[in-house]
Design a protein around this motif. Structure first.
Motif, PDB file in Angstrom:
ATOM      1  N   ALA A  55      26.823  74.365  36.194  1.00 15.18           N
ATOM      2  CA  ALA A  55      26.289  73.284  35.360  1.00 15.18           C
ATOM      3  C   ALA A  55      25.851  73.818  33.994  1.00 15.18           C
ATOM      4  O   ALA A  55      25.987  73.130  32.968  1.00 15.18           O
ATOM      5  CB  ALA A  55      25.117  72.611  36.063  1.00 15.18           C
ATOM      6  N   GLU A 112      36.582  71.874  37.193  1.00 12.71           N
ATOM      7  CA  GLU A 112      36.279  72.291  35.820  1.00 12.71           C
ATOM      8  C   GLU A 112      37.417  73.112  35.210  1.00 12.71           C
ATOM      9  O   GLU A 112      37.264  73.654  34.121  1.00 12.71           O
ATOM     10  CB  GLU A 112      34.991  73.125  35.813  1.00 12.71           C
ATOM     11  N   LYS A 382      19.913  71.795  38.144  1.00  5.19           N
ATOM     12  CA  LYS A 382      20.883  70.728  38.412  1.00  5.19           C
ATOM     13  C   LYS A 382      20.286  69.354  38.155  1.00  5.19           C
ATOM     14  O   LYS A 382      20.977  68.459  37.639  1.00  5.19           O
ATOM     15  CB  LYS A 382      21.403  70.847  39.848  1.00  5.19           C
ATOM     16  N   HIS A 385      20.495  68.591  34.467  1.00  4.89           N
ATOM     17  CA  HIS A 385      21.843  68.179  34.048  1.00  4.89           C
ATOM     18  C   HIS A 385      22.214  66.822  34.637  1.00  4.89           C
ATOM     19  O   HIS A 385      22.877  66.013  33.980  1.00  4.89           O
ATOM     20  CB  HIS A 385      22.855  69.248  34.461  1.00  4.89           C
ATOM     21  N   SER A 386      21.817  66.567  35.873  1.00  2.00           N
ATOM     22  CA  SER A 386      22.095  65.271  36.486  1.00  2.00           C
ATOM     23  C   SER A 386      21.400  64.159  35.705  1.00  2.00           C
ATOM     24  O   SER A 386      21.947  63.067  35.512  1.00  2.00           O
ATOM     25  CB  SER A 386      21.634  65.257  37.945  1.00  2.00           C
ATOM     26  N   GLN A 388      20.784  64.105  32.588  1.00  3.32           N
ATOM     27  CA  GLN A 388      21.544  63.849  31.364  1.00  3.32           C
ATOM     28  C   GLN A 388      22.837  63.077  31.648  1.00  3.32           C
ATOM     29  O   GLN A 388      23.210  62.183  30.885  1.00  3.32           O
ATOM     30  CB  GLN A 388      21.892  65.176  30.675  1.00  3.32           C
ATOM     31  N   ARG A 389      23.496  63.406  32.738  1.00  2.00           N
ATOM     32  CA  ARG A 389      24.790  62.779  33.036  1.00  2.00           C
ATOM     33  C   ARG A 389      24.660  61.409  33.692  1.00  2.00           C
ATOM     34  O   ARG A 389      25.580  60.597  33.621  1.00  2.00           O
ATOM     35  CB  ARG A 389      25.614  63.686  33.954  1.00  2.00           C
ATOM     36  N   TYR A 391      24.327  61.058  37.031  1.00  2.00           N
ATOM     37  CA  TYR A 391      24.764  61.194  38.425  1.00  2.00           C
ATOM     38  C   TYR A 391      24.643  62.667  38.814  1.00  2.00           C
ATOM     39  O   TYR A 391      24.541  63.537  37.937  1.00  2.00           O
ATOM     40  CB  TYR A 391      26.210  60.714  38.601  1.00  2.00           C
ATOM     41  N   VAL A 393      25.148  66.327  39.314  1.00  4.14           N
ATOM     42  CA  VAL A 393      26.110  67.224  38.685  1.00  4.14           C
ATOM     43  C   VAL A 393      26.944  67.962  39.723  1.00  4.14           C
ATOM     44  O   VAL A 393      28.060  68.413  39.436  1.00  4.14           O
ATOM     45  CB  VAL A 393      25.373  68.205  37.745  1.00  4.14           C
ATOM     46  N   GLN A 397      33.912  65.791  43.473  1.00  4.01           N
ATOM     47  CA  GLN A 397      34.657  64.742  42.777  1.00  4.01           C
ATOM     48  C   GLN A 397      35.640  64.003  43.674  1.00  4.01           C
ATOM     49  O   GLN A 397      35.730  62.772  43.634  1.00  4.01           O
ATOM     50  CB  GLN A 397      35.364  65.328  41.555  1.00  4.01           C
TER      51      GLN A 397
END
Length: 503
Positions: A55, A112, A382, A385-386, A388-389, A391, A393, A397
């Motif tokens: 992340a 990624e 995490k 970052h989650s 910010q996103r 959902y 991180v 997927q």
């Protein structure tokens, strides 16, 4: 955030690249003679930390973690419960999620476009093979205590099947998804309980269990069986149906259930009522009711028994669920920062009772447990970052794309030696997934009209499908197996009965 990133880097080994110990500390070290403490590698903690590294953009370090895991995988596909940096075993338990996590790391790197040619096929096949053989039962849950069917472990195993299957492709993918979809569809049958005293007390239909005995795969009554709680001087003798944990939150985090699913909402209500403690630092959660892993009530160190305390790690997990439910995760991040020690390190547990100054124990502040706990620092990174996103991180997927938070609608019943179904809905196909080539010898209602159906090789296992969709409710199938590679019969008959909607 910067301090957490530093903690992750400090705990990297310099001799074996990619190895991170769980902590440089020994929990209750003043009272412990443990040789290992947390100076060991757990594949679960390692991948959770690698997710934080990824992340942050530290893909090179995450790749080193993956290659270290590939080099320390056991021949049968699993990873040791924990190990010294060089790969020698320490404790001897087997935890199914620790076999799933390395698969998730490989998939995260691939998502990624950061695998950079690392050969993962052999690792994936062996790890998926172990999950197929052993799951959905785990020898130990993620807290290394009880065996059975656990929601957290199931979430990791299902996601590993989906992600690993997608990476391998072909028949391996078909086989992995066959099992993943079936486990996902049966989650509530195995790990959700309704109509209990706890459900009535908190005004809910039911809730996810901490862990169910493995017999739940055969009969739902197993939820009423006693499940031992470790680390207690006197076990409270609670049945599985009365034990509640935070573990089910992983179902939502990994995209198997939505935050507004009634099962999730009811379970969170019970979880918050039973396991949440408000402290001057903010709200914090316990692992499960009846936990014994923590200081004694007088503040003396854990010595094999005690009373479970609250975990900042679980604040991060609860924050991820809040985010998925449309709430702000910032208060959870702020609470975690207030639970640090004088040096800014996040502990394994915080004190959750009245202050005991002579033992340096204050509500919402570090207890005598491990500090830092690297996994907790990774969880904080995490969650940042989650936040910010919008959902998680670390959400796998392919798993999210396949399920979108909803249980799959399947039209088959899967029979394995681990899951010996005795009933199936009329209109379903009956499918067999077994480890070696076989032929199903089967008949109906007392072996009438016997037939033979050979299995097909689906790479990770062997599958046979019986055309049972048009059979009437009340029909009973009898069957046994002929093992083609050894030329031997199973020597045992089995049966399954088709049930209508009202039966």
């Amino acid at each position: 955030y910067t301090r957490s990133a530093t903690v992750l880097k400090v705990h990297e080994d310099r001799t074996f690249p990619g190895a991170l110990v769980a902590s440089l500390s020994v929990p209750w070290g003043e009272a412990s003679d443990s040789r290992g403490g947390y100076h060991l590698v757990w594949s679960r903690d390692l991948v959770e930390s690698a997710g934080a590294l990824l992340a942050m953009g530290a893909a090179a370090e995450a790749r080193q973690v993956l290659t270290y895991l590939i080099s320390t995988q056991q021949t049968d596909g699993h990873w040791l419960q924990n190990q010294w940096l060089g790969g020698k075993p320490f404790w001897q338990g087997v935890q199914l999620d620790e076999t799933g996590f390395p698969i998730l790391l490989a998939a995260a790197l691939q998502a990624e476009q950061a695998l950079e040619g690392i050969a993962v096929g052999d690792m994936l096949r062996r790890a998926l093979g172990f999950i197929l053989r052993e799951g959905p039962v785990t020898g130990q849950d993620r807290w290394e205590e009880d065996g059975g069917v656990n929601p957290f472990t199931l979430a990791v195993a299902i996601a590993a099947l989906v992600e690993g299957g997608e990476l391998l492709g072909g028949k391996a993918r078909d086989c992995a998804l066959l099992l993943a979809d079936y486990w996902n569809a049966r989650l509530e049958d195995w790990t959700f309980v309704s109509g209990t005293d706890l459900a009535r007390k908190y005004g809910v239909a039911g809730y996810y269990l901490r862990i169910a005995p493995q017999d739940v795969l055969i009969h739902a009554g197993a939820k009423e069986e006693w499940m031992m709680i470790k680390n207690r001087a006197n076990d409270p003798h609670l049945p599985a149906a009365e034990q509640v944990a935070t573990d089910f939150l992983q179902l939502c985090r990994y995209g198997l259930r939505r935050a507004d699913d009634p099962h999730m909402q009811d379970s969170v209500k019970v979880m918050d009522a039973l396991l949440k403690t408000d402290t001057p630092s903010g709200p914090v959660w316990h692992r499960y009711n009846g936990d014994g892993y923590g200081e004694h009530p007088d503040g003396s160190p854990f010595d094999g028994s005690g009373r479970g305390r609250a975990w900042p790690l679980l604040v991060g997990e609860r924050g991820h669920f809040a985010l998925l439910g449309g709430d702000d995760a910032l208060p959870y991040m702020e609470a975690m920062t207030k639970m640090t020690g004088h040096g800014g390190l996040l502990p394994e547990q915080v004190w959750d009772s009245a202050a005991i100054p002579n033992r340096d124990l204050f509500p919402g502040r570090p207890s005598g447990s491990a500090m830092p706990l690297v996994w907790t620092h990774g969880e904080f990174v995490k969650l940042c970052h989650s936040w910010q996103r919008g959902y998680p991180v670390d959400r796998p997927q392919a798993t999210w794309k396949r399920y979108q938070g909803k249980a799959p609608q399947i039209a088959y019943t899967l029979w394995r030696f681990r899951q010996r179904s005795r009933q199936m809905p009329a209109g379903n196909e009956l499918r067999f997934l077994l480890p070696a080539p076989f032929t199903v010898h089967w008949g109906v209602d007392g072996w009438q009209d016997p037939m033979d159906t050979p299995s097909e090789d689906w790479d990770l296992g062997h599958v046979a499908i019986l055309p049972t969709q048009k059979m009437a409710p009340g029909t009973t199938l009898q069957f046994t197996f002929y093992w083609r590679d050894t030329g031997q019969w199973q020597g045992e008959d089995f049966s399954i009965t088709l049930q209508g909607e009202n039966s």
